[in-house]
Design an enzyme around this catalytic site. Structure first.
Site, PDB file in Angstrom:
ATOM      1  CG  ASP A  71      -1.716   1.203   1.417  1.00 45.95           C
ATOM      2  OD1 ASP A  71      -1.760   2.009   0.479  1.00 45.95           O
ATOM      3  OD2 ASP A  71      -2.312   1.371   2.485  1.00 45.95           O
ATOM      4  N   GLY A  96      -1.384   0.583   6.100  1.00 47.48           N
ATOM      5  CA  GLY A  96      -2.274   1.702   5.820  1.00 47.48           C
ATOM      6  C   GLY A  96      -3.688   1.451   6.284  1.00 47.48           C
TER       7      GLY A  96
END
Length: 536
Positions: A292, A427
């Protein structure tokens, strides 16, 4: 002199102990008082060695200062030689003994021992541990090689001589020591890496080398300077006196390992290595691109450690992981120049300091999301609530893992990726924790399964206790409960449209907004207004 509870480096005689303890067949006689024997614990506790360092202490006491302490030194020298029969003898003094001016190195040189005797003079009040290790290694190599009748100062040394001799090229790996950061695993990784490229490792020193191995150093085609703090002075001396070139690149990280191999191939006049080898052998390049983007890209990182690992960490963070380096420094004043140059390239001013409080203040000011440092930075980061990974000595026993965990080479890059990324939150994880931060699972006063044994009271218990001692608190709580806004069917229907994992937070925020706005009933409009209010 400064009083402190933490130091990044010990006095220089600890560096000399590191060299003696790293080698086989070397004994170190240290002129020192009883209190300086504490250094043994560094090797038995931190390094988890199964034996004590090969060090004999003179252990003079206050009453000895009125007599001839030189005779005390001679007695311990005789005892050490008779008991341990070393292949080489190091003789030095601690910071306290330096004040007595007994010059134990000169005393030992005149005692007629039948092994190389190397006296080490280490200025304890102006230099520190890494310099002491570097100077000891340099003096030991110089002292042993100077006994060779075949030494020819300034002789030309061709790194490509292996071609005419019909053998594989061979190199020396110089610099790894005990109490270094993952040195033993680094050696194993580099031996495997170099073997894959058709290069033999001739001598590894000082770690696990014998004095006889040091005499074979000039037989290699070139030297690999793995840790400049320890080995650069020795490499420069071998270059001046034997014409042996040495590599300047430390192979920590994918890019540095690639540059390291290219440098070796060029010096040895070998065909250029495969430029895509890093992507094939290490997972770091692909992992750093596939995760991410909110996870790594732009993360603010503060770096502090010894010069070698701080420089390597800055390059990896900036060029390979996409971090934003917001602080870079070292406690190694011998490495101040290259660290300052690296910081300047990153638009920073390097922090060159051995004051852990100054480092902590700089860390707090930089407000990083990740700290890469020593054991002390781990403590400082914990106080500041910042994730941290240890990348350099000084380290704690937990940073000497039982598993194979190098820092150099392709596998070292994999280890670094895991070590640096694990302290960070993914994230999505960070997003969810932010949403659920006020839920009961995250409340500090949440009831423990050991609550019957005592400990923190739950929030309800605290409120009941306060109400029992303060009737006004109870009445205020009752009135607050009576004034809680009511949910209309329209408002409940609107709330049901919100995903379940954030519904509790939305309900609480909406009720909080309704109380502040004086709304007795919550409908769909109130839900929308609350959403706008808390986003503003």
């Amino acid at each position: 002199m400064e009083l402190t509870l933490w130091t990044y480096e010990g006095p220089p005689h600890v560096g000399a102990m590191r060299i003696a303890s790293s080698m086989e067949g070397v004994h170190y006689v240290l002129h020192a008082p009883q209190g300086d024997t504490y250094a043994d614990l560094l090797f038995t506790m931190i390094e988890r060695r199964g034996r004590r360092p090969p060090v004999t202490y003179t252990t003079f006491q206050a009453r000895d200062l009125g007599g001839d302490t030189a005779e005390l030194v001679k007695g311990h020298l005789h005892e050490a030689v008779e008991r341990f029969n070393p292949e080489a003898l190091l003789v030095g003094e601690s910071c306290t003994a330096e004040l007595i001016q007994d010059q134990p190195g000169s005393l030992a040189s005149g005692m007629g021992f039948n092994m190389p005797v190397v006296g080490i003079e280490l200025p304890a009040y102006s230099k520190k541990e890494n310099w002491g290790a570097s100077e000891t290694f340099y003096q030991l190599v110089r002292g042993i090689l100077s006994k060779q009748p075949s030494e020819q100062s300034g002789v030309s040394h061709s790194p490509a001589a292996w071609k005419s001799q019909g053998r594989r090229p061979r190199v020396n790996l110089l610099g790894p020591t005990l109490l270094g950061f993952r040195c033993r695993d680094d050696i194993l990784e580099l031996e495997k890496l170099l073997n894959q490229h058709g290069i033999d490792v001739h001598v590894v020193a000082p770690l696990e080398a014998r004095p006889a191995d040091l005499m074979r150093l000039p037989n290699a085609d070139l030297n690999v300077c793995l840790y400049p703090e320890i080995a650069e002075a020795t490499c420069l001396w071998l270059e001046r006196n034997y014409g042996m070139p040495f590599s300047k690149t430390v192979p920590i990280g994918v890019g540095a390992t690639k540059d390291f191999l290219e440098e070796l191939h060029q010096l040895l006049e070998m065909p250029a290595p495969n430029p895509g080898e890093g992507a094939e052998q290490s997972r770091l390049p692909w992992y750093s691109q596939s995760v991410d983007s909110n996870y790594l890209t732009g993360k603010r990182v503060f770096i502090f450690g010894d010069g070698t690992h701080a420089l390597a960490a800055a390059r990896i963070a900036d060029q390979e992981l996409g971090f934003k380096v917001v602080g870079l420094g070292t406690y190694s004043r011998e490495m101040a120049r290259p660290v300052r140059a690296a910081a300047k390239e990153l638009g920073l001013e390097a922090l060159i300091s051995d004051d852990y409080l100054a480092v902590e203040a700089a860390m707090a000011e930089a407000a990083p999301e990740l700290v890469l440092g020593t054991q002390m930075e781990r403590h400082s980061a914990k106080r500041l609530g910042i994730p941290c990974a240890v990348i350099s000595t000084p380290m704690h026993v937990q940073d000497v893992p039982a598993r194979y965990s190098p820092q150099m080479g392709w596998e070292g890059a994999n280890v670094i990726f895991d070590s640096w990324v694990h302290p960070l939150m993914m994230g999505l994880e960070e997003h969810l924790i932010g949403m659920f931060r006020h839920d009961f699972e995250f409340v500090d006063g949440h009831q423990s399964h050991l609550g019957h044994l005592g400990g923190h009271q739950s929030q309800t218990e605290q409120q009941q206790s306060q109400a029992a001692t303060n009737p006004s608190t109870q009445s205020n709580a009752d009135s607050s409960s009576e004034e809680s806004p009511l949910w209309t069917p329209e408002g409940e229907a609107e709330l049901a449209k919100i995903p379940f994992f954030v519904r509790g937070k939305v309900r609480r925020n909406t009720e909080k907004y309704a109380r502040q706005a004086g709304c007795r009933c919550i409908d769909s409009e109130t839900v929308y207004d609350a959403k706008v209010h808390f986003r503003a």
